[in-house]
Design a protein around this motif. Structure first.
Motif, PDB file in Angstrom:
ATOM      1  N   GLY A   1     -26.531  21.742 -37.505  1.00 53.12           N
ATOM      2  CA  GLY A   1     -26.517  23.189 -37.584  1.00 53.12           C
ATOM      3  C   GLY A   1     -27.866  23.846 -37.728  1.00 53.12           C
TER       4      GLY A   1
ATOM      5  N   MET B   1     -29.625  23.915 -40.160  1.00 53.71           N
ATOM      6  CA  MET B   1     -29.599  24.635 -41.429  1.00 53.71           C
ATOM      7  C   MET B   1     -29.968  23.692 -42.548  1.00 53.71           C
ATOM      8  SD  MET B   1     -27.565  27.763 -41.501  1.00 53.71           S
ATOM      9  CE  MET B   1     -26.127  27.472 -42.482  1.00 53.71           C
TER      10      MET B   1
ATOM     11  N   GLU C   1     -23.976  25.710 -46.741  1.00 53.14           N
ATOM     12  CA  GLU C   1     -23.267  26.685 -45.923  1.00 53.14           C
ATOM     13  C   GLU C   1     -22.330  27.528 -46.777  1.00 53.14           C
ATOM     14  OE1 GLU C   1     -21.561  25.813 -42.086  1.00 53.14           O
ATOM     15  OE2 GLU C   1     -22.619  23.905 -42.157  1.00 53.14           O
TER      16      GLU C   1
ATOM     17  N   ASP D   1     -18.985  29.154 -47.905  1.00 56.88           N
ATOM     18  CA  ASP D   1     -17.585  28.765 -47.841  1.00 56.88           C
ATOM     19  C   ASP D   1     -16.828  29.912 -47.185  1.00 56.88           C
ATOM     20  OD1 ASP D   1     -15.002  28.067 -48.157  1.00 56.88           O
ATOM     21  OD2 ASP D   1     -15.212  27.412 -50.230  1.00 56.88           O
ATOM     22  N   GLU D   2     -16.325  29.663 -45.982  1.00 57.09           N
ATOM     23  CA  GLU D   2     -15.713  30.759 -45.233  1.00 57.09           C
ATOM     24  C   GLU D   2     -14.523  31.356 -45.971  1.00 57.09           C
ATOM     25  OE1 GLU D   2     -14.951  29.134 -41.378  1.00 57.09           O
ATOM     26  OE2 GLU D   2     -16.891  28.148 -41.568  1.00 57.09           O
ATOM     27  N   GLU D   3     -13.807  30.505 -46.666  1.00 57.61           N
ATOM     28  CA  GLU D   3     -12.636  31.031 -47.342  1.00 57.61           C
ATOM     29  C   GLU D   3     -13.043  31.977 -48.466  1.00 57.61           C
ATOM     30  OE1 GLU D   3      -8.487  29.626 -49.270  1.00 57.61           O
ATOM     31  OE2 GLU D   3     -10.382  28.782 -49.911  1.00 57.61           O
TER      32      GLU D   3
ATOM     33  N   ARG E   1     -11.796  40.619 -48.057  1.00 57.78           N
ATOM     34  CA  ARG E   1     -10.502  41.063 -47.570  1.00 57.78           C
ATOM     35  C   ARG E   1     -10.059  42.319 -48.307  1.00 57.78           C
ATOM     36  NH1 ARG E   1      -6.211  36.439 -47.603  1.00 57.78           N
ATOM     37  NH2 ARG E   1      -6.532  36.759 -49.813  1.00 57.78           N
TER      38      ARG E   1
ATOM     39  N   ASP F   1     -21.184  33.140 -36.096  1.00 56.19           N
ATOM     40  CA  ASP F   1     -20.437  31.906 -36.285  1.00 56.19           C
ATOM     41  C   ASP F   1     -19.235  32.153 -37.187  1.00 56.19           C
ATOM     42  OD1 ASP F   1     -21.916  28.671 -36.661  1.00 56.19           O
ATOM     43  OD2 ASP F   1     -19.915  29.271 -36.092  1.00 56.19           O
TER      44      ASP F   1
ATOM     45  N   ARG G   1     -15.001  32.462 -36.268  1.00 56.64           N
ATOM     46  CA  ARG G   1     -13.969  31.544 -36.739  1.00 56.64           C
ATOM     47  C   ARG G   1     -12.947  32.226 -37.633  1.00 56.64           C
ATOM     48  NH1 ARG G   1     -17.093  26.674 -39.066  1.00 56.64           N
ATOM     49  NH2 ARG G   1     -18.916  27.608 -38.121  1.00 56.64           N
TER      50      ARG G   1
ATOM     51  N   ARG H   1     -19.312  18.600 -38.814  1.00 53.49           N
ATOM     52  CA  ARG H   1     -19.937  19.666 -39.586  1.00 53.49           C
ATOM     53  C   ARG H   1     -19.132  20.030 -40.817  1.00 53.49           C
ATOM     54  NH1 ARG H   1     -22.745  24.943 -36.985  1.00 53.49           N
ATOM     55  NH2 ARG H   1     -23.487  25.794 -38.949  1.00 53.49           N
TER      56      ARG H   1
ATOM     57  N   ARG I   1     -20.398  19.645 -44.717  1.00 55.37           N
ATOM     58  CA  ARG I   1     -20.437  20.781 -45.639  1.00 55.37           C
ATOM     59  C   ARG I   1     -19.648  20.457 -46.905  1.00 55.37           C
ATOM     60  NH1 ARG I   1     -18.203  24.757 -47.897  1.00 55.37           N
ATOM     61  NH2 ARG I   1     -16.135  24.103 -47.245  1.00 55.37           N
TER      62      ARG I   1
END
Lengths: 229, 524
Positions: free
Chosen positions: A101, A103, A107, A109-111, A118, A224, A228, B157, B161
């Motif tokens: 990545g 990076m 990273e 945490d998308e959640e 939200r 990115d 997603r 990935r 992570r």
């Protein structure tokens, strides 16, 4: 039990620096922080060994009372080996992460971000007057705001609030979005300012050879994430 | 008989070396791995029999006498944990073999997988038999190091992570544990658990408290007890299904085992019982609330795993013989049932292509067998009588009620709530993924499931019409094992009770390791 003051101070400094580095976002620093913590713990083990004596080898004329306690040394040797192995693995993992990545950062945490942004989270940020005030200067930031606005226009989740509003208001709103996003601790632009000091440590794997340039990195990460979501 | 004790650690280690050498020959490697674990299971079963009939086994490694040399101790608790974990590891290995055969070994580098898996087994067993704290630390490190490899297998990935979060948190807990070992050595001059237990009583209470809290925090991170648990649902679900199953079943339980030892042998007074009760309550409630909010079955299961750790901590916090016995029974039940559920979810992923209940439907028609294999452990986890989940919770609640403090009753209420909500989450997954027909799925969307949290970066897997037979059989074997825990609950609970009596007041443990020690009566 008398203890060497130098060792205690060294241990304390190592612990403090280690914990500080462990809390950084850059994974190379996390690794260095872990190494410092490991060394601090090894020094702690040596400290609990008590007073300093001669080598614990049974020879003529040396009584047990004069000897150093050998067990903590054995313990810390084992601990050193384990720490060494794990840091090698962690280093490999960091390299892999950079390879995949570009990076060197932990990273997002998308959640977590999804939960944080939200519905109501955005409204809360909006109603906070402080954020609106400190965003209105610095041309660089303005540029960033436009960038953010464009970005948020590209993603339906982010634009939920701006759609259907006149262009002027939308502009103002986008400024708010920009600040809202920037004040989010999980997002890059604010982060890059913090990650600046310490040029020596930045020489470790950094993306694109441009250390610490947040806005360069941000679009990638942002799209990115948005893609997603 | 004493020679058996080191074997249980050595067999998987030797097997790992052999499996590494035979990496080029997949079939031979699988045979080596399976036989190493089978032998370890046989040794563990024999140990359980011997220990239960003739008392605790203590091995002085290298012939150095107890307080100076390294000791390995197998009492009833250790033997029980060894047998359960060895059987779970063996069944999951068959599941992995089935998966590897089906996938043609392309995606998972099996040549690395099997040796690492065996080293994980060796680490788990070593942690169970360790008789001194530093050996326990080494056992933890062995199992953690191999878990790092297994979690990041393939190096995608998402796994990298998740792996980094997991590794950094685990490292921190290991360093904390090491620091507390150093503190204990500074305070007592020994790392032998039995001798520490004797000498700790002579230490001022405030120093005791510091050491106690440090150990509990270190083990609490490993066991994923509430305020220290956020790494778990973040990292576990990204790993391959069998790896998640083993991690969920075993790794947190090693932490719970260490907490049991801390609370019963090292600090038998129950000085922090009330704090543990509160922590148990929070773990129960917050974990299960997380589970209710998840659409992804793997993530939901990770949150129920968190939540149910609270039951075990509750049992330990009760600190009576009955409480600890119920906790031991619950640990055994939970290892089996949680592993089974993750294995069944792996099967769901194969036939459904995803584990998100928003995108699953009509699975019961597609594969009734997997439906049954999911349904039974789901009911079991939710605490429906007559399954072992119900019996374990009943045991805990009875022990809590016998203690009778208001706090205990509050935790019992929290436990009942967590049980009901677990049942709700499990049955929702069942109703939506299995019971709902495909047609219903195509024309209907529910606002309730749409707001649930999806797994980040969730990618649709390719789905097959049928799951590989060996995988289904392995899951069926786990379900059978969980039913056996119910059928033989009487003898098993009696054995847990005996194990708990061994632990009571640490006297038995100390006398086994250091015969002839004069124990001060006051604090016991």
């Amino acid at each position: 039990m008398s203890v060497s003051g130098v060792l205690v101070i060294a241990m304390a400094v190592l612990y403090a620096c280690g914990i500080f580095l462990l809390l950084e976002r850059s994974m190379t620093r996390v690794l260095i922080g872990f190494l410092l913590l490991g060394n601090a713990t090894n020094i702690l083990i040596l400290i609990v060994a008590g007073r300093i004596g001669v080598a614990p080898i049974v020879t003529d004329g040396v009584t047990a009372a004069e000897m150093q306690d050998p067990l903590p040394q054995a313990l810390s040797l084992t601990a050193i080996v384990i720490t060494f192995g794990i840091s090698a693995f962690l280093l490999a993992l960091i390299y892999r992460s950079w390879f995949l990545g570009r990076m060197d950062e932990v990273e997002d945490d998308e959640e977590d971000i999804a939960v944080g942004t939200r519905k109501f989270a955005f409204e809360d940020e909006q109603s906070d007057p402080d954020h609106a005030v400190d965003s209105d200067f610095d041309p660089g930031e303005l540029e960033e705001e436009q960038l953010e606005a464009e970005r948020s226009a590209a993603h339906p989740v982010d634009t939920g609030q701006t759609s259907g509003i006149g262009p002027e208001i939308a502009g103002e709103k986008s400024a708010l979005i920009a600040t809202a996003v920037r004040s989010d601790p999980g997002v890059e632009p604010g982060e890059s300012a913090v990650a600046e000091p310490g040029p020596g440590q930045n020489s470790a794997p950094e993306p694109d050879g441009e250390p610490g340039t947040g806005p360069d990195l941000a679009p990638d990460a942002e799209t990115d994430r948005g893609g997603r979501r | 008989m004493n020679a058996l004790v080191p074997l249980v650690v050595l067999l998987p280690l030797i097997g790992a070396a052999a499996a590494l050498v035979t990496g080029r020959l997949p079939r031979v490697q699988v045979a080596v791995t399976v036989s190493a674990l089978t032998l370890a299971l046989a040794v563990a079963a024999l140990l359980l029999f011997v220990v239960d009939s003739s008392g605790t086994l203590v091995v002085e490694v290298g012939g150095w006498a107890a307080p100076w040399g390294i000791v390995l101790v197998v009492d009833r608790l250790t033997a029980l944990m060894l047998v359960v974990s060895a059987s779970v590891l063996l069944v999951v290995l068959f599941y992995t073999v089935g998966q590897g055969l089906a996938d043609g070994d392309d995606e998972t580098p099996v040549s690395i997988y099997n040796p690492t898996y065996l080293i994980l087994a060796a680490g788990v067993f070593n942690a169970f038999v360790a008789g001194d704290l530093f050996n326990l630390y080494v056992g933890f490190e062995i199992l953690l190091a191999s878990s790092y490899v297994l979690l990041t297998l393939g190096g995608t990935r998402a796994r990298i992570r998740a792996g980094i979060t997991y590794i950094v948190v685990s490292l921190l807990s290991s360093l904390l544990f090491l620091a507390s070992v150093a503190m204990i050595y500074g305070a007592t001059g020994t790392v032998n658990i039995a001798q520490i237990a004797v000498r700790l009583q002579e230490i001022p209470p405030d120093v005791q408290l510091i050491i106690h809290v440090m150990l509990l925090v270190a083990f609490g991170i490993k066991a994923a007890v509430f305020p220290l648990s956020f790494w778990l649902p973040d990292s576990y679900p990204t790993a391959p299904a069998p790896v998640t199953a083993v991690f969920a079943g075993l790794l947190t339980k090693v932490g719970v085992y260490a907490i049991i030892r801390t609370e019963t042998v090292l600090f038998p007074g129950g000085a922090l019982s009330n704090a543990l009760m509160i922590v148990a309550l929070l773990t129960l409630v917050i974990g299960v609330l997380g589970a209710v909010a998840q659409a992804d079955i793997k993530r939901m299961l990770s949150f129920t795993l968190l939540s149910h750790i609270g039951y075990m901590i509750f049992g330990i916090a009760i600190a009576t013989v009955a409480g600890v016995a119920a906790a031991i029974y619950y640990v055994i039940h939970h290892i089996v049932v949680q592993t089974t559920l993750f294995l069944a979810t792996g099967l769901v992923e194969r036939i459904g292509g995803t584990t998100s209940i928003n995108r699953l439907a009509g699975l019961l028609k597609l594969s009734p067998m997997i439906g049954v294999l999911f349904f039974i452990p789901a009911l079991n986890l939710g605490g429906i009588p007559p399954f072992s989940g119900f019996l374990g919770k009943l045991g805990l609640f009875v022990a809590g009620a016998e203690l009778g403090t208001p706090l205990a009753y509050i935790v019992i209420a929290g436990g009942a709530l967590a049980s009901l909500l677990t049942l709700y989450a499990m049955m929702r997954a069942w109703n939506v993924a299995f019971w709902r027909s495909q047609e219903e799925f195509d024309e209907h969307s529910s606002p309730y499931t749409a707001t649930l949290a999806e797994a980040p970066g969730d990618v649709e897997q390719r789905s097959t019409r049928e799951a590989p037979r060996l995988m289904v059989r392995a899951t069926a074997a786990m379900v059978a094992l969980s039913i056996a825990l119910t059928v033989f609950a009487g003898p098993l609970f009696a054995m847990s009770l005996r194990a708990s009596e061994d632990l009571d007041g640490a006297r038995h443990y100390i006398e086994a390791v250091l015969p002839g020690t004069v124990l001060p009566e006051v604090n016991r």
